[in-house]
Structures are given as structure tokens and as C-alpha cells.
Design a protein around this motif. Structure first.
Motif, PDB file in Angstrom:
ATOM      1  N   ALA A  92       0.827  -1.207   0.000  1.00  0.00           N
ATOM      2  CA  ALA A  92       0.000   0.000   0.000  1.00  0.00           C
ATOM      3  C   ALA A  92       0.859   1.252   0.000  1.00  0.00           C
ATOM      4  O   ALA A  92       0.541   2.238  -0.687  1.00  0.00           O
ATOM      5  N   MET A  93       1.967   1.240   0.731  1.00  0.00           N
ATOM      6  CA  MET A  93       2.862   2.396   0.747  1.00  0.00           C
ATOM      7  C   MET A  93       3.525   2.583  -0.612  1.00  0.00           C
ATOM      8  O   MET A  93       3.748   3.714  -1.047  1.00  0.00           O
ATOM      9  N   PRO A  97       2.083   7.409  -2.369  1.00  0.00           N
ATOM     10  CA  PRO A  97       3.085   8.270  -1.737  1.00  0.00           C
ATOM     11  C   PRO A  97       2.526   9.032  -0.530  1.00  0.00           C
ATOM     12  O   PRO A  97       3.259   9.281   0.432  1.00  0.00           O
ATOM     13  N   THR A  98       1.254   9.426  -0.572  1.00  0.00           N
ATOM     14  CA  THR A  98       0.680  10.156   0.563  1.00  0.00           C
ATOM     15  C   THR A  98       0.545   9.253   1.787  1.00  0.00           C
ATOM     16  O   THR A  98       0.770   9.698   2.916  1.00  0.00           O
ATOM     17  N   LEU A  99       0.215   7.984   1.572  1.00  0.00           N
ATOM     18  CA  LEU A  99       0.140   7.048   2.685  1.00  0.00           C
ATOM     19  C   LEU A  99       1.533   6.807   3.262  1.00  0.00           C
ATOM     20  O   LEU A  99       1.720   6.797   4.488  1.00  0.00           O
ATOM     21  N   ARG A 100       2.512   6.642   2.404  1.00  0.00           N
ATOM     22  CA  ARG A 100       3.889   6.462   2.859  1.00  0.00           C
ATOM     23  C   ARG A 100       4.343   7.664   3.686  1.00  0.00           C
ATOM     24  O   ARG A 100       4.966   7.511   4.741  1.00  0.00           O
TER      25      ARG A 100
END
Length: 220
Positions: A92-93, A97-100
Motif C-alpha cells: 500500500a505504501m 506516496p501520501t500514505l507512505r
């Protein structure tokens, strides 16, 4: 992205979330309770280096592109939570990029908390360290009563039980807490913050800067 892959899980007292140098299979997100990150030294020596509750997660090693951690992580106050497989979180990361970035901000916060713990352990008196630790627990629990024994406190603070008992009596004498068997009640939170003498609050302010809400405000 992660919600379809979350698995509800009970997190009872002493439930192990991570073992040192063992591949992390699942990442846990507590919804209640309190988790402790502990550094081990030899067979029977350990000291707490970090805690998290509903505002946090296990598995920061996964976030930092590793598979294992040198620390043990377990529930010091039982609760409930969600878990997701580490490989699913990593994927998912990679896809977002925003989640990472969000998880990296959390890893940054935990490094600040760990550093502040090291500073407190090195330069502060035991009662000041105990104040900080009780405040951090209070931030993450829904009430003023914390189910904690002196023996457990001594393990978490890395000191002898007699020292914890003395520190608890000092705080009781100042009217800051009330201690009974297996339970410590917060009576005067503002007084605890004053007694902590500056070693509480920096990491909490960093969390608020990164996420817009403090760990204590997260509960509400």
C-alpha cells in the motif's frame, strides 16, 4: 486502501505484537489499550523505550523498509485493535506516496519519543520519570485509573521495585496520584506535568505538529 485488509483482533495483556529479530508478520493498530516497546539487555534486563495506544501502530520497521526490529513490543494494558499483514502495508505504501508520507511522519514522531525517553532516563530523577510515564499512559487511556503494579512499573522504568514504591509514595504525598493494589489513579494531572519538570510534552507537541492533534486529543 488498507481497510479491506484489516482483521479485528483481541489484544489482551502481555499479547506480543513484535519479537526482537523475528520477521514482522502483522502490523497492529490498537483501538484501545496500551502497547509497550521494550529494549532487551541480556536475559533478564529490559527497559521501556516507547509506548503507543490508539494514536499509534506497531511495525515502524516495515515503514522504514525493514523486516525486523531489535525491540520487543507487547500490550501492557489489554484492549482491541486491527491488524494487517506487513507485506500488505508495504504494498500500500508503494502504491500511495501520501500514505507512505503519513507513516513516515509517525516513524519520525516515535524516534522523538524514544530520544526523549533516553534523555529522561539519563538526566531526570525517578519521580520525574514516573510523572512523565504516567502522563503518557493517561494520554492514551479513557479514564483516570490505570491498572499498573509497582513490579510492572519497575520493569518499564528499568529500576528496582523499592525505588518505584518510594517514588509512588512521594507523588501520593504531594496529592498527585492515589495508589491501590494494582491500580494508580491520576488525581492532579496539572501537578504531574509540573512535577515532570520539562521532560514531558516535547514528543506530544511533535505529534500534534505532524498530525494536527495530540495523542491525548486523539481519544476525544
Amino acid at each position: 486502501m488498507l481497510e479491506p485488509h484489516f482483521e479485528p483482533v483481541d489484544l489482551p495483556l502481555r499479547y506480543v505484537l513484535e519479537r526482537p529479530k523475528v520477521a514482522i508478520e502483522h502490523v497492529y493498530f490498537p483501538l484501545s489499550g496500551l502497547a509497550s516497546i521494550v529494549a532487551l539487555a541480556g536475559r533478564d534486563k529490559q527497559v521501556e523505550v516507547g509506548i503507543f495506544g490508539g494514536e499509534g501502530m506497531s511495525g515502524t520497521a516495515i515503514v522504514l523498509e525493514n523486516d525486523t526490529s531489535p525491540y520487543k513490543c507487547f500490550m501492557q494494558i489489554g484492549g482491541e485493535g486491527l491488524r494487517v499483514r506487513g507485506e500488505r502495508l508495504r504494498k500500500a505504501m508503494d502504491e500511495s506516496p501520501t500514505l507512505r508520507a503519513k507513516f513516515l511522519r509517525y516513524a519520525n514522531y516515535m524516534s522523538v519519543q524514544t530520544t526523549q525517553t533516553a534523555v529522561a532516563n539519563t538526566h531526570s530523577q525517578l519521580e520525574e520519570r514516573l510523572c512523565r510515564w504516567l502522563l503518557m499512559c493517561h494520554d492514551r487511556m479513557g479514564g483516570d485509573k490505570l491498572g499498573l503494579t509497582h513490579e510492572f512499573l519497575s520493569t518499564m522504568l528499568g529500576v528496582r521495585r523499592a525505588g518505584v514504591t518510594l517514588a509512588v509514595h512521594i507523588l501520593e504525598g504531594r496529592g498527585l496520584i492515589r495508589a491501590t493494589r494494582g491500580c494508580i489513579e491520576i488525581v492532579d494531572r496539572e501537578g504531574l506535568e509540573v512535577c515532570a519538570d520539562g521532560i514531558y510534552g516535547l514528543a506530544e507537541a511533535e505529534y500534534a505538529r505532524l498530525f494536527g492533534v495530540s495523542p491525548r486529543e486523539w481519544l476525544s
